[in-house]
Design an enzyme around this catalytic site. Structure first.
Site, mmCIF file in Angstrom:
data_model
loop_
_atom_site.group_PDB
_atom_site.id
_atom_site.type_symbol
_atom_site.label_atom_id
_atom_site.label_comp_id
_atom_site.label_asym_id
_atom_site.label_seq_id
_atom_site.Cartn_x
_atom_site.Cartn_y
_atom_site.Cartn_z
ATOM 1 N N HIS A 199 9.108 -54.142 -6.838
ATOM 2 C CA HIS A 199 9.756 -52.785 -7.309
ATOM 3 C C HIS A 199 8.732 -52.022 -8.108
ATOM 4 C CE1 HIS A 199 14.074 -54.222 -6.545
ATOM 5 N NE2 HIS A 199 13.705 -53.806 -5.445
ATOM 6 N N GLU A 230 8.763 -51.272 -12.140
ATOM 7 C CA GLU A 230 8.846 -52.370 -13.020
ATOM 8 C C GLU A 230 7.630 -52.671 -13.582
ATOM 9 O OE1 GLU A 230 11.254 -55.038 -10.972
ATOM 10 O OE2 GLU A 230 12.903 -53.589 -10.718
ATOM 11 N N HIS A 258 11.215 -59.359 -11.755
ATOM 12 C CA HIS A 258 11.589 -57.718 -11.692
ATOM 13 C C HIS A 258 11.765 -57.304 -13.290
ATOM 14 C CE1 HIS A 258 12.437 -57.515 -7.556
ATOM 15 N NE2 HIS A 258 12.334 -58.730 -7.685
ATOM 16 N N TYR A 286 25.876 -57.733 -8.956
ATOM 17 C CA TYR A 286 26.557 -57.331 -7.872
ATOM 18 C C TYR A 286 25.926 -57.860 -6.534
ATOM 19 C CZ TYR A 286 22.428 -54.192 -8.076
ATOM 20 O OH TYR A 286 21.187 -53.581 -8.209
ATOM 21 N N GLU A 329 14.641 -61.247 -14.426
ATOM 22 C CA GLU A 329 14.946 -59.864 -15.023
ATOM 23 C C GLU A 329 14.278 -59.773 -16.356
ATOM 24 O OE1 GLU A 329 15.349 -57.242 -13.022
ATOM 25 O OE2 GLU A 329 16.600 -57.904 -11.362
#
Ligand SMILES: *[C@@H]1O[C@H](CO)[C@@H](O)[C@H](O)[C@H]1NC(C)=O
Length: 424
Positions: free
Chosen positions: A184, A187, A310, A365, A387
């Site tokens: 991504h 990031e 991430h 999620y 993360e």
């Protein structure tokens, strides 16, 4: 693209040639609090800058930082009201935040250039600079580092990764650890984290066992098209830049972390080419994601640990993200995850949230087509989405925090590597 000339003093005069920040003039940031189902929908259609898992919030709901444009703000606030999503404005103009950030980044880059350093841990580097650094390491440490030119991105940029080994990957009894970063492209701090791991293994050699007994595959900048676009045009750009899909011209790009072959295409939220989570026209449609796939498959039989780096949230997430159940080795996944998290937390800033370790669907999620679930499904025992911390503004991590994040994360990686060695 705007070209601005920012001259702060006669001595410090930085040409800031990137930007696109004016498109965020007047965009506000709101902190919202909502349920898991709602956040998956919002992530598809709003820019989320950060997310705090429900496990950590006093409300028991997910808290997130979202960007609202002046044009769409009314409609979204109405949506929040309708859905009982509580919200609070925390910043008035995202463009100002981005400009501030850019000035800091550029100041640190200039200082590094003046000091003649090709890499420092206090700012961000462009795609070419990162590639040059990898080539430089391979030239300086040929007995340890090999650069693989793994393939071209959609726009034709060479995606490089490194193999690090004292035995040139020829000792098939050694375990392999695979790490990727910057799938991504917003990031940014993920690439310095990957580069710092390389640096610790190769330049500083803090623990020789780690390369004598383990082979490493590290992909520091998996999505160069998105990354360069995020410097030049849009700091918030997350996806690749491909256009090989319906509405490809209006809505370019695919979410790389929905493009892997694990329950690919089974989520409605990822089917819309214009959503931030678009899964792509087919499994492994993205050349950038095929690079990761091939790097993982190359040493699959002896790879016990895979980590996809991430940014934002302080979480270590494991499978299965698409249905919320645990793999057969769930307990071991959790244990190794907690050990890494504990090592990171021990060095974290006081103001940082402690890491949450858990099943991706429970902590955040449901997701489909992620690298974490795909790598677990094809047989790698320990696979994680890591993360990193985001502090105030999620993935807009000011360059002053880079040093902190790379160092604390390295401690977690060492712990993961030790876990591998103790069980191999
Ligand atoms: C959840 O997904 C995993 C991985 O595909 C599968 O093995 C498992 O049976 C699924 N569990 C349920 C309850 O669907």
């Amino acid at each position: 693209m705007t070209r601005l000339l920012v001259c702060v003093t006669v001595l410090f005069c930085a040409t800031v040639v990137y930007g696109g920040h004016e498109k965020y003039e007047g965009h506000q940031l709101y902190r919202i609090s909502c349920t898991t189902e709602e956040i998956a929908y919002l992530e598809a259609y709003l820019d989320l800058l950060s997310m705090t898992p429900a496990a950590r919030t006093s409300s028991g709901k997910i808290e997130a930082l979202v960007r609202l444009s002046p044009k769409d703000k009314g409609q979204w606030l109405q949506h929040f009201n309708d859905k009982n999503i509580s919200y609070r404005k925390i910043a008035d103009n995202l463009a100002d935040i981005l400009r501030q950030d850019e000035i800091q980044i550029e100041a640190a880059r200039s200082a590094a250039r003046r000091a003649g350093k090709s890499m420092t841990w206090d700012t961000y580097y462009r795609y070419k600079e990162v590639n040059d650094y990898l080539d430089e390491l391979a030239a300086t440490y040929p007995e340890l580092v090999t650069v693989i030119n793994a393939g071209l991105s959609y726009e034709g940029r060479q995606i490089k990764y490194v193999r690090i080994s004292t035995t040139r990957f020829e000792n098939l009894r050694k375990p392999v650890i695979v790490i990727d970063a910057m799938v991504h492209s917003n990031e940014w701090v993920t690439t310095p984290v990957a580069l710092y791991i390389i640096n610790q293994l190769v330049v500083d050699i803090v623990d020789r066992r780690l390369t004598e007994q383990i082979d490493w595959v590290i992909i520091p900048l998996a999505n160069p098209d998105g990354y360069e676009y995020s410097w030049e045009e849009d700091r918030l750009w997350r996806k690749t830049r491909s256009k090989n899909h319906e509405f490809g011209e209006e809505c370019p790009g695919v979410d790389g972390n929905r493009n892997f072959d694990h329950y690919w295409g089974t989520s409605e939220l990822s089917a819309d080419p214009c959503s931030n989570n678009y899964h792509g026209p087919s499994v492994f449609s993205e050349p950038e994601i095929r690079v990761i796939r091939n790097a993982v498959l190359a040493h699959l039989q002896r790879t016990p640990l895979y980590i996809s780096v991430h940014s934002w949230g302080n979480m270590i997430l494991y499978a299965w993200g698409q249905n919320g159940t645990l793999p057969a080795n769930g307990l071991v996944l959790h244990l190794a995850g907690v050990r890494m998290a504990t090592a990171i937390d021990a060095l974290a800033l006081d103001k940082a949230d402690r890491y949450v370790v858990g099943n991706a669907a429970h902590v955040l999620y449901f997701t489909t087509g992620t690298s974490r679930d795909w790598t677990r499904a094809i047989g790698i025992p320990l696979t994680y989405t890591l993360e990193l911390p985001g502090y105030e503004y999620g993935f807009l991590v000011p360059p002053t925090y880079v040093n902190q994040i790379v160092k604390e994360t390295w401690a977690g990686i060492v712990e993961g590597a030790n876990y591998v060695l103790s069980t191999w």
